[in-house]
Write a protein that holds these residues in place. Structure first.
Motif, PDB file in Angstrom:
ATOM      1  N   TRP A 337       0.824  -1.212   0.000  1.00  0.00           N
ATOM      2  CA  TRP A 337       0.000   0.000   0.000  1.00  0.00           C
ATOM      3  C   TRP A 337       0.855   1.258   0.000  1.00  0.00           C
ATOM      4  O   TRP A 337       0.427   2.309  -0.485  1.00  0.00           O
ATOM      5  CB  TRP A 337      -0.957   0.007   1.181  1.00  0.00           C
ATOM      6  CG  TRP A 337      -0.349   0.084   2.560  1.00  0.00           C
ATOM      7  CD1 TRP A 337      -0.061  -0.961   3.389  1.00  0.00           C
ATOM      8  CD2 TRP A 337       0.036   1.265   3.266  1.00  0.00           C
ATOM      9  NE1 TRP A 337       0.469  -0.498   4.568  1.00  0.00           N
ATOM     10  CE2 TRP A 337       0.539   0.868   4.523  1.00  0.00           C
ATOM     11  CE3 TRP A 337      -0.011   2.633   2.971  1.00  0.00           C
ATOM     12  CZ2 TRP A 337       1.006   1.767   5.475  1.00  0.00           C
ATOM     13  CZ3 TRP A 337       0.452   3.543   3.917  1.00  0.00           C
ATOM     14  CH2 TRP A 337       0.949   3.108   5.147  1.00  0.00           C
ATOM     15  N   ARG A 338       2.089   1.171   0.493  1.00  0.00           N
ATOM     16  CA  ARG A 338       2.963   2.349   0.529  1.00  0.00           C
ATOM     17  C   ARG A 338       3.406   2.784  -0.862  1.00  0.00           C
ATOM     18  O   ARG A 338       3.882   3.908  -1.049  1.00  0.00           O
ATOM     19  CB  ARG A 338       4.182   2.063   1.402  1.00  0.00           C
ATOM     20  CG  ARG A 338       3.834   1.892   2.887  1.00  0.00           C
ATOM     21  CD  ARG A 338       5.057   1.547   3.712  1.00  0.00           C
ATOM     22  NE  ARG A 338       4.734   1.476   5.120  1.00  0.00           N
ATOM     23  CZ  ARG A 338       4.224   0.408   5.722  1.00  0.00           C
ATOM     24  NH1 ARG A 338       3.949  -0.690   4.997  1.00  0.00           N
ATOM     25  NH2 ARG A 338       3.958   0.416   7.006  1.00  0.00           N
ATOM     26  N   ASP A 339       3.266   1.884  -1.841  1.00  0.00           N
ATOM     27  CA  ASP A 339       3.662   2.210  -3.212  1.00  0.00           C
ATOM     28  C   ASP A 339       2.519   2.800  -4.033  1.00  0.00           C
ATOM     29  O   ASP A 339       2.707   3.142  -5.205  1.00  0.00           O
ATOM     30  CB  ASP A 339       4.181   0.942  -3.921  1.00  0.00           C
ATOM     31  CG  ASP A 339       5.381   0.347  -3.219  1.00  0.00           C
ATOM     32  OD1 ASP A 339       6.370   1.068  -3.036  1.00  0.00           O
ATOM     33  OD2 ASP A 339       5.314  -0.847  -2.833  1.00  0.00           O
ATOM     34  N   ARG A 340       1.343   2.920  -3.451  1.00  0.00           N
ATOM     35  CA  ARG A 340       0.211   3.497  -4.175  1.00  0.00           C
ATOM     36  C   ARG A 340       0.365   5.012  -4.289  1.00  0.00           C
ATOM     37  O   ARG A 340       1.309   5.591  -3.779  1.00  0.00           O
ATOM     38  CB  ARG A 340      -1.097   3.144  -3.464  1.00  0.00           C
ATOM     39  CG  ARG A 340      -1.364   1.650  -3.363  1.00  0.00           C
ATOM     40  CD  ARG A 340      -2.581   1.369  -2.514  1.00  0.00           C
ATOM     41  NE  ARG A 340      -2.647  -0.040  -2.116  1.00  0.00           N
ATOM     42  CZ  ARG A 340      -3.316  -0.494  -1.079  1.00  0.00           C
ATOM     43  NH1 ARG A 340      -4.001   0.355  -0.308  1.00  0.00           N
ATOM     44  NH2 ARG A 340      -3.304  -1.767  -0.781  1.00  0.00           N
ATOM     45  N   HIS A 341      -0.604   5.648  -4.902  1.00  0.00           N
ATOM     46  CA  HIS A 341      -0.522   7.082  -5.160  1.00  0.00           C
ATOM     47  C   HIS A 341      -0.482   7.875  -3.854  1.00  0.00           C
ATOM     48  O   HIS A 341      -1.285   7.650  -2.943  1.00  0.00           O
ATOM     49  CB  HIS A 341      -1.708   7.529  -6.006  1.00  0.00           C
ATOM     50  CG  HIS A 341      -1.779   6.808  -7.315  1.00  0.00           C
ATOM     51  ND1 HIS A 341      -0.864   6.992  -8.315  1.00  0.00           N
ATOM     52  CD2 HIS A 341      -2.661   5.872  -7.773  1.00  0.00           C
ATOM     53  CE1 HIS A 341      -1.175   6.222  -9.344  1.00  0.00           C
ATOM     54  NE2 HIS A 341      -2.251   5.532  -9.036  1.00  0.00           N
ATOM     55  N   ALA A 342       0.435   8.824  -3.768  1.00  0.00           N
ATOM     56  CA  ALA A 342       0.611   9.618  -2.551  1.00  0.00           C
ATOM     57  C   ALA A 342      -0.621  10.463  -2.270  1.00  0.00           C
ATOM     58  O   ALA A 342      -1.274  10.974  -3.196  1.00  0.00           O
ATOM     59  CB  ALA A 342       1.835  10.512  -2.686  1.00  0.00           C
ATOM     60  N   ILE A 343      -0.919  10.627  -0.996  1.00  0.00           N
ATOM     61  CA  ILE A 343      -2.033  11.483  -0.586  1.00  0.00           C
ATOM     62  C   ILE A 343      -1.714  12.941  -0.855  1.00  0.00           C
ATOM     63  O   ILE A 343      -2.544  13.692  -1.383  1.00  0.00           O
ATOM     64  CB  ILE A 343      -2.363  11.244   0.898  1.00  0.00           C
ATOM     65  CG1 ILE A 343      -2.880   9.817   1.096  1.00  0.00           C
ATOM     66  CG2 ILE A 343      -3.381  12.267   1.408  1.00  0.00           C
ATOM     67  CD1 ILE A 343      -3.045   9.404   2.540  1.00  0.00           C
ATOM     68  N   ASP A 344      -0.521  13.373  -0.497  1.00  0.00           N
ATOM     69  CA  ASP A 344      -0.105  14.759  -0.704  1.00  0.00           C
ATOM     70  C   ASP A 344       0.389  14.917  -2.135  1.00  0.00           C
ATOM     71  O   ASP A 344       1.438  14.389  -2.525  1.00  0.00           O
ATOM     72  CB  ASP A 344       1.005  15.114   0.282  1.00  0.00           C
ATOM     73  CG  ASP A 344       1.340  16.610   0.293  1.00  0.00           C
ATOM     74  OD1 ASP A 344       0.992  17.311  -0.687  1.00  0.00           O
ATOM     75  OD2 ASP A 344       1.947  17.070   1.276  1.00  0.00           O
ATOM     76  N   TYR A 350      -4.667  17.321  -2.054  1.00  0.00           N
ATOM     77  CA  TYR A 350      -4.556  16.024  -1.384  1.00  0.00           C
ATOM     78  C   TYR A 350      -5.538  15.042  -2.012  1.00  0.00           C
ATOM     79  O   TYR A 350      -6.629  15.421  -2.456  1.00  0.00           O
ATOM     80  CB  TYR A 350      -4.823  16.182   0.113  1.00  0.00           C
ATOM     81  CG  TYR A 350      -3.938  17.249   0.731  1.00  0.00           C
ATOM     82  CD1 TYR A 350      -2.651  16.948   1.137  1.00  0.00           C
ATOM     83  CD2 TYR A 350      -4.392  18.570   0.833  1.00  0.00           C
ATOM     84  CE1 TYR A 350      -1.829  17.934   1.663  1.00  0.00           C
ATOM     85  CE2 TYR A 350      -3.575  19.567   1.347  1.00  0.00           C
ATOM     86  CZ  TYR A 350      -2.289  19.241   1.761  1.00  0.00           C
ATOM     87  OH  TYR A 350      -1.476  20.222   2.259  1.00  0.00           O
ATOM     88  N   LEU A 351      -5.133  13.798  -2.024  1.00  0.00           N
ATOM     89  CA  LEU A 351      -5.924  12.744  -2.660  1.00  0.00           C
ATOM     90  C   LEU A 351      -6.413  11.768  -1.598  1.00  0.00           C
ATOM     91  O   LEU A 351      -5.646  11.316  -0.741  1.00  0.00           O
ATOM     92  CB  LEU A 351      -5.063  12.008  -3.689  1.00  0.00           C
ATOM     93  CG  LEU A 351      -5.741  11.032  -4.649  1.00  0.00           C
ATOM     94  CD1 LEU A 351      -6.743  11.756  -5.535  1.00  0.00           C
ATOM     95  CD2 LEU A 351      -4.685  10.338  -5.513  1.00  0.00           C
ATOM     96  N   ALA A 352      -7.705  11.452  -1.626  1.00  0.00           N
ATOM     97  CA  ALA A 352      -8.282  10.474  -0.707  1.00  0.00           C
ATOM     98  C   ALA A 352      -9.156   9.516  -1.500  1.00  0.00           C
ATOM     99  O   ALA A 352      -9.731   9.884  -2.516  1.00  0.00           O
ATOM    100  CB  ALA A 352      -9.109  11.169   0.372  1.00  0.00           C
ATOM    101  N   GLY A 353      -9.242   8.295  -1.027  1.00  0.00           N
ATOM    102  CA  GLY A 353     -10.046   7.291  -1.717  1.00  0.00           C
ATOM    103  C   GLY A 353      -9.509   5.910  -1.449  1.00  0.00           C
ATOM    104  O   GLY A 353      -8.613   5.720  -0.634  1.00  0.00           O
ATOM    105  N   ASP A 354     -10.032   4.929  -2.163  1.00  0.00           N
ATOM    106  CA  ASP A 354      -9.674   3.555  -1.853  1.00  0.00           C
ATOM    107  C   ASP A 354      -8.521   3.003  -2.676  1.00  0.00           C
ATOM    108  O   ASP A 354      -8.248   1.804  -2.632  1.00  0.00           O
ATOM    109  CB  ASP A 354     -10.891   2.643  -1.981  1.00  0.00           C
ATOM    110  CG  ASP A 354     -11.483   2.615  -3.381  1.00  0.00           C
ATOM    111  OD1 ASP A 354     -10.881   3.213  -4.295  1.00  0.00           O
ATOM    112  OD2 ASP A 354     -12.547   2.004  -3.563  1.00  0.00           O
ATOM    113  N   MET A 355      -7.810   3.874  -3.423  1.00  0.00           N
ATOM    114  CA  MET A 355      -6.687   3.401  -4.229  1.00  0.00           C
ATOM    115  C   MET A 355      -5.437   4.238  -4.003  1.00  0.00           C
ATOM    116  O   MET A 355      -4.603   4.368  -4.892  1.00  0.00           O
ATOM    117  CB  MET A 355      -7.067   3.378  -5.712  1.00  0.00           C
ATOM    118  CG  MET A 355      -8.196   2.421  -6.030  1.00  0.00           C
ATOM    119  SD  MET A 355      -8.566   2.253  -7.787  1.00  0.00           S
ATOM    120  CE  MET A 355      -7.138   1.320  -8.345  1.00  0.00           C
ATOM    121  N   VAL A 356      -5.315   4.792  -2.801  1.00  0.00           N
ATOM    122  CA  VAL A 356      -4.156   5.635  -2.498  1.00  0.00           C
ATOM    123  C   VAL A 356      -3.344   5.020  -1.366  1.00  0.00           C
ATOM    124  O   VAL A 356      -3.667   3.961  -0.832  1.00  0.00           O
ATOM    125  CB  VAL A 356      -4.591   7.070  -2.152  1.00  0.00           C
ATOM    126  CG1 VAL A 356      -5.345   7.694  -3.308  1.00  0.00           C
ATOM    127  CG2 VAL A 356      -5.457   7.093  -0.897  1.00  0.00           C
TER     128      VAL A 356
END
Length: 392
Positions: A337-344, A350-356
């Motif tokens: 999960w740490r390799d998914r799209h950055a929140i900041d 900022y990005l939020a959702g189930d694929m970040v």
């Protein structure tokens, strides 16, 4: 704090972010493209309350503590004491009461640590053989919606399998009234905090003048942020919702170890979501590569024949659908999960959702990422907030 925080998207992630930010005293404006809030948490109206895929909460993480503290998951439903709960596992084209012995052996090995950089099927087959590896992968397709779950990271699949089907007592929780009840409570809380909610407002450009939390699906975020890197791996499944007159032959819960299908009764633990004398079931079947939707639905109907006998003549409510990109991120070998799209995303976005880049599965990722995004947005807006974003 006078600088407003803008939230784009009124689903689970957007509502979480808006509430968390507003609780600090920050002014918040939320834009939702649809006329109603809820995103993937929306349900069909009464008397048959059905969701877009299985919707349950797991009570073993910070996301649930946050929801519970605010009363969003109050009023839980459980199978009534003494009720006949019929659980089954389809293996070799027959329904059995318990998993095959190979899968039972694997379930008990909760201490095993699976590698990140190897696919699950290869790792599991080395220990329990190809057949058991395929059955475990198919058992957890209820979470991934993927017809080839074995191709995913061994660590990712093994963690999900142990959490859902391991020897520990599952932490699954059902809210009476379904997720729509939770969504309605969150919307009421947001309004009480002064969040300005604009439904039917689809934004084509990124708002300016303060921090922005983009809490949409990844496709919409990619367009809004003009960022072609915002892509991810997710599942694709056929869905069948059935309201039927009650019959003692019906099964409540069946894991399809042959093809990855899943069957669950929601009235088993919550009789309020269907009329008296009826059962509400949802079935799913992952769509295979190069398989048409019609063919997937035919396989799903055949699965229904095995678990809801004579359902066609008993049906009072019927809905078919497909769900693509609805499972959150699926981690391929070599990724976590740490390799998914950055929140900041930089510049106050900022990005939020189930694929970040946040832990959990499906809706949990949305909540955890939204809390992180809200804390960052509040900090970026200034230091005048009355208190920090709460994580629990």
């Amino acid at each position: 704090m006078n600088t407003p925080i803008t939230v784009v998207g009124g689903g689970l992630a957007g509502l979480t972010a808006a509430i968390a930010a507003a609780e600090t005293g920050a002014p918040v404006v939320l834009y939702e493209a649809h006329r109603t809030l809820g995103g993937r948490g929306r349900a069909t109206p009464v008397p048959h309350v059905a969701h877009e895929g299985p919707h349950v909460f797991y009570a073993d993480g910070p996301h649930y503590r946050w929801l519970k503290k605010r009363g969003f998951v109050a009023g839980l439903g459980f199978p009534s004491i003494g009720a006949a709960v019929k659980i089954g596992f389809r293996a070799d084209d027959r329904i059995r009461k318990a998993p095959p012995s190979g899968m039972l052996r694997a379930q008990s090995r909760k201490w095993l640590q699976a590698p990140v950089d190897v696919d699950f099927h290869s790792w599991a087959a080395d220990r329990w053989g190809d057949r058991t590896a395929a059955q475990i992968a198919n058992a957890i397709s209820v979470v991934t919606y993927d017809a080839d779950t074995g191709r995913l990271s061994a660590a990712f699949v093994w963690d999900l399998f142990q959490r859902v089907l391991g020897p520990a007592v599952p932490a699954v929780r059902w809210v009476r009234g379904g997720w729509q009840q939770t969504i309605d409570r969150m919307a009421a809380r947001a309004c009480a905090l002064g969040v300005a909610i604009e439904t039917g407002s689809r934004l084509d450009t990124l708002p300016t003048g303060g921090p922005v939390i983009v809490a949409t699906d990844l496709d919409s975020a990619r367009r809004l942020l003009a960022d072609d890197t915002l892509c991810g791996t997710s599942g694709f499944t056929a869905l069948l919702d059935l309201g039927v007159t009650k019959d003692r032959r019906d099964r409540n819960l069946v894991f399809d170890l042959d093809a990855g299908g899943f069957h669950e009764s929601y009235t088993m633990q919550d009789h309020t979501i269907a009329p008296t004398g009826e059962s509400l079931f949802q079935l799913q079947m992952p769509v295979r590569d190069n398989e048409s939707r019609d063919d997937a639905h035919r396989r799903l109907a055949a699965f229904a024949d095995a678990v809801v006998p004579e359902w066609r003549s008993r049906t009072t409510f019927h809905r078919t659908a497909t769900a693509k990109g609805r499972t959150g991120a699926l981690d391929l070998p070599g990724t976590t999960w740490r390799d998914r799209h950055a929140i900041d995303r930089g510049d106050g976005v900022y990005l939020a959702g189930d694929m970040v880049a946040a832990p959990g599965m499906r809706g949990e990722i949305s909540i955890n990422s939204a809390l992180t995004a809200a804390a960052a947005a509040v900090a970026a807006a200034g230091t005048g907030a009355r208190r920090r974003v709460g994580t629990v």
